[in-house]
Scaffold this motif. Sequence first.
Motif, PDB file in Angstrom:
ATOM      1  N   LYS A 144     -98.885   3.308 -35.728  1.00 42.93           N
ATOM      2  CA  LYS A 144     -97.547   3.680 -35.262  1.00 42.93           C
ATOM      3  C   LYS A 144     -97.299   3.294 -33.805  1.00 42.93           C
ATOM      4  O   LYS A 144     -96.161   3.008 -33.429  1.00 42.93           O
ATOM      5  CB  LYS A 144     -97.304   5.172 -35.470  1.00 42.93           C
ATOM      6  N   ASN A 145     -98.349   3.224 -32.981  1.00 37.96           N
ATOM      7  CA  ASN A 145     -98.153   2.892 -31.564  1.00 37.96           C
ATOM      8  C   ASN A 145     -97.975   1.394 -31.324  1.00 37.96           C
ATOM      9  O   ASN A 145     -97.623   0.977 -30.226  1.00 37.96           O
ATOM     10  CB  ASN A 145     -99.328   3.405 -30.728  1.00 37.96           C
ATOM     11  N   LEU A 146     -98.213   0.567 -32.361  1.00 37.84           N
ATOM     12  CA  LEU A 146     -98.035  -0.889 -32.233  1.00 37.84           C
ATOM     13  C   LEU A 146     -97.016  -1.441 -33.215  1.00 37.84           C
ATOM     14  O   LEU A 146     -96.769  -2.641 -33.238  1.00 37.84           O
ATOM     15  CB  LEU A 146     -99.370  -1.612 -32.461  1.00 37.84           C
ATOM     16  N   ARG A 147     -96.409  -0.569 -34.031  1.00 43.18           N
ATOM     17  CA  ARG A 147     -95.552  -1.027 -35.119  1.00 43.18           C
ATOM     18  C   ARG A 147     -94.342  -1.806 -34.609  1.00 43.18           C
ATOM     19  O   ARG A 147     -93.946  -2.814 -35.198  1.00 43.18           O
ATOM     20  CB  ARG A 147     -95.097   0.174 -35.951  1.00 43.18           C
ATOM     21  N   PHE A 322     -93.452  -7.020 -25.705  1.00 38.24           N
ATOM     22  CA  PHE A 322     -94.204  -6.212 -24.749  1.00 38.24           C
ATOM     23  C   PHE A 322     -93.474  -4.951 -24.305  1.00 38.24           C
ATOM     24  O   PHE A 322     -94.117  -4.005 -23.837  1.00 38.24           O
ATOM     25  CB  PHE A 322     -94.559  -7.062 -23.525  1.00 38.24           C
ATOM     26  N   ILE A 323     -92.149  -4.909 -24.449  1.00 39.72           N
ATOM     27  CA  ILE A 323     -91.414  -3.739 -23.943  1.00 39.72           C
ATOM     28  C   ILE A 323     -90.896  -2.811 -25.037  1.00 39.72           C
ATOM     29  O   ILE A 323     -90.442  -1.710 -24.740  1.00 39.72           O
ATOM     30  CB  ILE A 323     -90.232  -4.178 -23.036  1.00 39.72           C
ATOM     31  N   VAL A 324     -90.982  -3.233 -26.303  1.00 42.02           N
ATOM     32  CA  VAL A 324     -90.380  -2.432 -27.371  1.00 42.02           C
ATOM     33  C   VAL A 324     -91.082  -1.081 -27.528  1.00 42.02           C
ATOM     34  O   VAL A 324     -90.449  -0.081 -27.875  1.00 42.02           O
ATOM     35  CB  VAL A 324     -90.378  -3.212 -28.706  1.00 42.02           C
ATOM     36  N   GLU A 325     -92.394  -1.022 -27.256  1.00 42.41           N
ATOM     37  CA  GLU A 325     -93.106   0.251 -27.399  1.00 42.41           C
ATOM     38  C   GLU A 325     -92.900   1.174 -26.206  1.00 42.41           C
ATOM     39  O   GLU A 325     -93.022   2.382 -26.326  1.00 42.41           O
ATOM     40  CB  GLU A 325     -94.606   0.001 -27.608  1.00 42.41           C
ATOM     41  N   SER A 326     -92.590   0.607 -25.039  1.00 39.66           N
ATOM     42  CA  SER A 326     -92.363   1.451 -23.859  1.00 39.66           C
ATOM     43  C   SER A 326     -90.909   1.912 -23.767  1.00 39.66           C
ATOM     44  O   SER A 326     -90.631   3.089 -23.500  1.00 39.66           O
ATOM     45  CB  SER A 326     -92.761   0.706 -22.582  1.00 39.66           C
ATOM     46  N   LEU A 327     -89.961   1.012 -24.003  1.00 40.84           N
ATOM     47  CA  LEU A 327     -88.540   1.364 -23.910  1.00 40.84           C
ATOM     48  C   LEU A 327     -87.986   1.926 -25.212  1.00 40.84           C
ATOM     49  O   LEU A 327     -87.029   2.703 -25.200  1.00 40.84           O
ATOM     50  CB  LEU A 327     -87.720   0.137 -23.498  1.00 40.84           C
ATOM     51  N   GLY A 328     -88.549   1.514 -26.324  1.00 37.82           N
ATOM     52  CA  GLY A 328     -88.062   1.989 -27.616  1.00 37.82           C
ATOM     53  C   GLY A 328     -87.083   1.041 -28.274  1.00 37.82           C
ATOM     54  O   GLY A 328     -86.513   0.160 -27.627  1.00 37.82           O
ATOM     55  N   GLY A 374     -79.510 -11.225 -24.229  1.00 38.79           N
ATOM     56  CA  GLY A 374     -79.159  -9.964 -24.882  1.00 38.79           C
ATOM     57  C   GLY A 374     -79.505  -9.954 -26.360  1.00 38.79           C
ATOM     58  O   GLY A 374     -80.083  -8.986 -26.873  1.00 38.79           O
ATOM     59  N   HIS A 375     -79.181 -11.040 -27.051  1.00 39.80           N
ATOM     60  CA  HIS A 375     -79.455 -11.104 -28.488  1.00 39.80           C
ATOM     61  C   HIS A 375     -80.947 -11.146 -28.769  1.00 39.80           C
ATOM     62  O   HIS A 375     -81.425 -10.570 -29.759  1.00 39.80           O
ATOM     63  CB  HIS A 375     -78.765 -12.326 -29.095  1.00 39.80           C
ATOM     64  N   ALA A 376     -81.704 -11.810 -27.898  1.00 37.65           N
ATOM     65  CA  ALA A 376     -83.137 -11.978 -28.127  1.00 37.65           C
ATOM     66  C   ALA A 376     -83.925 -10.691 -27.935  1.00 37.65           C
ATOM     67  O   ALA A 376     -84.968 -10.507 -28.578  1.00 37.65           O
ATOM     68  CB  ALA A 376     -83.682 -13.062 -27.200  1.00 37.65           C
ATOM     69  N   ILE A 377     -83.464  -9.784 -27.071  1.00 32.81           N
ATOM     70  CA  ILE A 377     -84.237  -8.567 -26.827  1.00 32.81           C
ATOM     71  C   ILE A 377     -83.919  -7.442 -27.806  1.00 32.81           C
ATOM     72  O   ILE A 377     -84.725  -6.517 -27.959  1.00 32.81           O
ATOM     73  CB  ILE A 377     -84.038  -8.047 -25.383  1.00 32.81           C
ATOM     74  N   GLY A 378     -82.771  -7.513 -28.479  1.00 29.12           N
ATOM     75  CA  GLY A 378     -82.397  -6.395 -29.346  1.00 29.12           C
ATOM     76  C   GLY A 378     -81.864  -6.768 -30.704  1.00 29.12           C
ATOM     77  O   GLY A 378     -82.537  -6.591 -31.725  1.00 29.12           O
ATOM     78  N   PRO A 379     -80.630  -7.296 -30.786  1.00 34.05           N
ATOM     79  CA  PRO A 379     -80.015  -7.561 -32.093  1.00 34.05           C
ATOM     80  C   PRO A 379     -80.808  -8.498 -32.992  1.00 34.05           C
ATOM     81  O   PRO A 379     -80.782  -8.339 -34.206  1.00 34.05           O
ATOM     82  CB  PRO A 379     -78.665  -8.191 -31.706  1.00 34.05           C
ATOM     83  N   SER A 380     -81.522  -9.455 -32.445  1.00 36.84           N
ATOM     84  CA  SER A 380     -82.297 -10.371 -33.293  1.00 36.84           C
ATOM     85  C   SER A 380     -83.554  -9.729 -33.874  1.00 36.84           C
ATOM     86  O   SER A 380     -83.754  -9.749 -35.092  1.00 36.84           O
ATOM     87  CB  SER A 380     -82.673 -11.638 -32.520  1.00 36.84           C
ATOM     88  N   PRO A 381     -84.446  -9.130 -33.046  1.00 32.94           N
ATOM     89  CA  PRO A 381     -85.722  -8.669 -33.603  1.00 32.94           C
ATOM     90  C   PRO A 381     -85.756  -7.250 -34.143  1.00 32.94           C
ATOM     91  O   PRO A 381     -86.562  -6.959 -35.035  1.00 32.94           O
ATOM     92  CB  PRO A 381     -86.671  -8.784 -32.391  1.00 32.94           C
ATOM     93  N   ILE A 382     -84.910  -6.345 -33.645  1.00 33.01           N
ATOM     94  CA  ILE A 382     -85.109  -4.924 -33.923  1.00 33.01           C
ATOM     95  C   ILE A 382     -84.646  -4.464 -35.309  1.00 33.01           C
ATOM     96  O   ILE A 382     -85.289  -3.604 -35.922  1.00 33.01           O
ATOM     97  CB  ILE A 382     -84.434  -4.062 -32.826  1.00 33.01           C
ATOM     98  N   THR A 451     -87.220   5.649 -32.984  1.00 33.59           N
ATOM     99  CA  THR A 451     -88.298   5.757 -33.972  1.00 33.59           C
ATOM    100  C   THR A 451     -89.662   5.394 -33.416  1.00 33.59           C
ATOM    101  O   THR A 451     -90.644   5.428 -34.152  1.00 33.59           O
ATOM    102  CB  THR A 451     -88.003   4.833 -35.175  1.00 33.59           C
ATOM    103  N   LYS A 452     -89.745   5.069 -32.127  1.00 33.03           N
ATOM    104  CA  LYS A 452     -91.030   4.612 -31.588  1.00 33.03           C
ATOM    105  C   LYS A 452     -92.077   5.724 -31.645  1.00 33.03           C
ATOM    106  O   LYS A 452     -91.789   6.899 -31.453  1.00 33.03           O
ATOM    107  CB  LYS A 452     -90.870   4.095 -30.162  1.00 33.03           C
ATOM    108  N   ASN A 453     -93.309   5.311 -31.952  1.00 32.61           N
ATOM    109  CA  ASN A 453     -94.483   6.194 -31.955  1.00 32.61           C
ATOM    110  C   ASN A 453     -94.352   7.384 -32.907  1.00 32.61           C
ATOM    111  O   ASN A 453     -94.916   8.445 -32.662  1.00 32.61           O
ATOM    112  CB  ASN A 453     -94.770   6.685 -30.533  1.00 32.61           C
ATOM    113  N   LYS A 454     -93.588   7.200 -33.988  1.00 31.84           N
ATOM    114  CA  LYS A 454     -93.446   8.252 -34.993  1.00 31.84           C
ATOM    115  C   LYS A 454     -93.969   7.741 -36.330  1.00 31.84           C
ATOM    116  O   LYS A 454     -93.855   6.559 -36.647  1.00 31.84           O
ATOM    117  CB  LYS A 454     -91.977   8.674 -35.152  1.00 31.84           C
TER     118      LYS A 454
END
Length: 498
Positions: A144-147, A322-328, A374-382, A451-454
Motif C-alpha cells: 500500500k505504501n508503494l501502490r 516520486f511525489i504521488v506517495e508524499s502528496l497523494g 499539468g496533465h502529466a502530473i495528474g490527469p494522465s497517470p492518476i 487513497t494514499k497509504n490505505k
Amino acid sequence: MTLSLALVALISAFGSSFQYGYNVSVINSPAPYMQDFYNRTYLGRSGVPMSSSFQTLLWSLTVSMFPLGGLFGSLMVWPLVNNCGRKGTLLINNLFSIAAAILMGTSELAKTFEVIILSRVIMGIFAGLASNVVPMFLGEMSPKNLRGAIGVVPQLFITIGILSAQILGLSRILGNAEGWPVLLGLTGIPSLIQLLTLPFFPESPRYLLIQKGNEEQARRALQRLRGWEDVDDEIQEMYQEDRSEKEEGQFSVLSLCTFRGLRWQLISIIVMMMGQQLSGVNGVFYYADRIFESAGVDSGSIQYVTVSIGAINVVMTLLAVFIVESLGRRILLLAGFVLCSASCALLTLALNLQNTVSWMSYLSIACVIVYIIGHAIGPSPIPAVMITEMFLQSSRPAAFMVGGSVHWLSNFTVGLVFLYMEAGLGPYSFLIFCAICLATLTYIFIVVPETKNKTFMEINRIMAKRNKVEIQEIKQELQDSYPTGKQEETKALSSSEM
C-alpha cells in the motif's frame, strides 16, 4: 522496493504500456511517405491515381482504427483477466502486438496498405487490454505504501513510448521513405521481450488467493515480491477481502452499474476518465506545431521541438512517480486540472491576440508547456491508479472494463470532433476544454477521497460512507439476492468477523 517487484513493474510496463504510447504517435512523422505508398499501390493495381478524397478516407481510417481497436480491447478485459489471470492476459496480449508488427513491417514488400489499417485495429486491441490490465496487475502486486508510485509507472512508459516514436520518426532516422516500415515493425520487439521474461515472475497474489483460492501460491508470490517471509498481515487482509468477495460474488458490468454500494466509485471513474481525454490534450498537441511556427521556429526544426515536448512529458510523469506517495493522488489530480484549465483559458487569449501583440506567441508556448506539465502530473497517470484502489477484487475487472471503454470512446470522440470544432470555433475550442477541466476539478474536489497509504478495505469503507450505505447494509442487500442457504452461510461469516 524489492528487485522482483521492480523488475515485474518494468517488464510489464515496457512490454505493454510502452507500445500504447509508441503506437499513438508512430504514424505522425512518416504520414506523407505512408500516404504516398497508399497512392502508389492503388496506382499499380488500378492504373489510375487515387483521388484525394479516397486517400483522406484511407488515412482517416488508419488513424481512427487505433482508438476503435482500443475500445474492443477494453471490452475484452473482464472475461480475460478473470479466466486467464492478470499475467496470463498480458502474455496472450503479446500475440496481438507481434502479429501486427509483422504485418506492418512487411506491408511495403507485400504491396498492400489494407494490412496497415487492419494492423492498427489489432494494435488498438493490444493497447486497450494493456492500458487496463497493467495498472490492475501492478496495483494488486504492490504494497500500500508503494501502490501509487508503481501505479504511475505504466503512464511513465506510455510517455517514453511516445518520445521514442518521435525520436525514431525523425527524418534523419526512420521517418523517411525507406525507414517507415521498420519504424512500424519495431513495435513487436518489446512484446517479444515480455513474452520471454514475464513467465518467470509471479501472478498477482490477490488473484491467486481470492479468485483461485490458492493460499500457498499467493504466499510464495508475496514472499518473493516483498523480500521477507512474514506476509501474514497481507494474507489476513486478503482473507478479509475474500470474505466480502464471497458475499458479493463476481461483478459483471451490468451488476456494477446497478449496485448501490459502488455508485460513487463508478461515477468517479467515468468522470475522471472522461476528464482525462476530453480536457484538450489532443488539441494542445494538434496546435503545438503552428504555435511554435508562429513564434518564429523554423519549419524544419519543428519536429525537434515536438521531441522536446515529449521529453517534458516524460520528465514530469517521472516526477509524479516520486511525489504521488508524499502528496497523494487527490492533490495531484486537483493541481493538474487547475494547471490545464488555466492554460486553456490563457491559450485562447494568446492565440487570438498573437497576430496583433508580438509577445503573445511566446505566451502560447508557455501555455503549451504548462498544460503538458499539468496533465502529466495528474490527469494522465492518476485515474488508472484510482480505479485499482476504489474497487475490490470482485468488481475491479468490471470497473476497468467500464473505465477503459470510457477512455477509448472519449479518445475516439475527440479525434472525430476536434477538427470540426477547430474549423468552426478556432482558438475558442480551448474554452470548451477549459470548462471540462473545471467541471472535472469541481467533481474531484467534492467527491473523490484521498487513497494514499490505505488498504483496499479501508478505501471501501470510506466510499461506503459516501454512498450513504453502511457495510452491514451492503451485506444485507447482497444477502437478499442469494438463496436462503447462501444467506445463512453469509450470516455465519459475518458473525465470525464480530
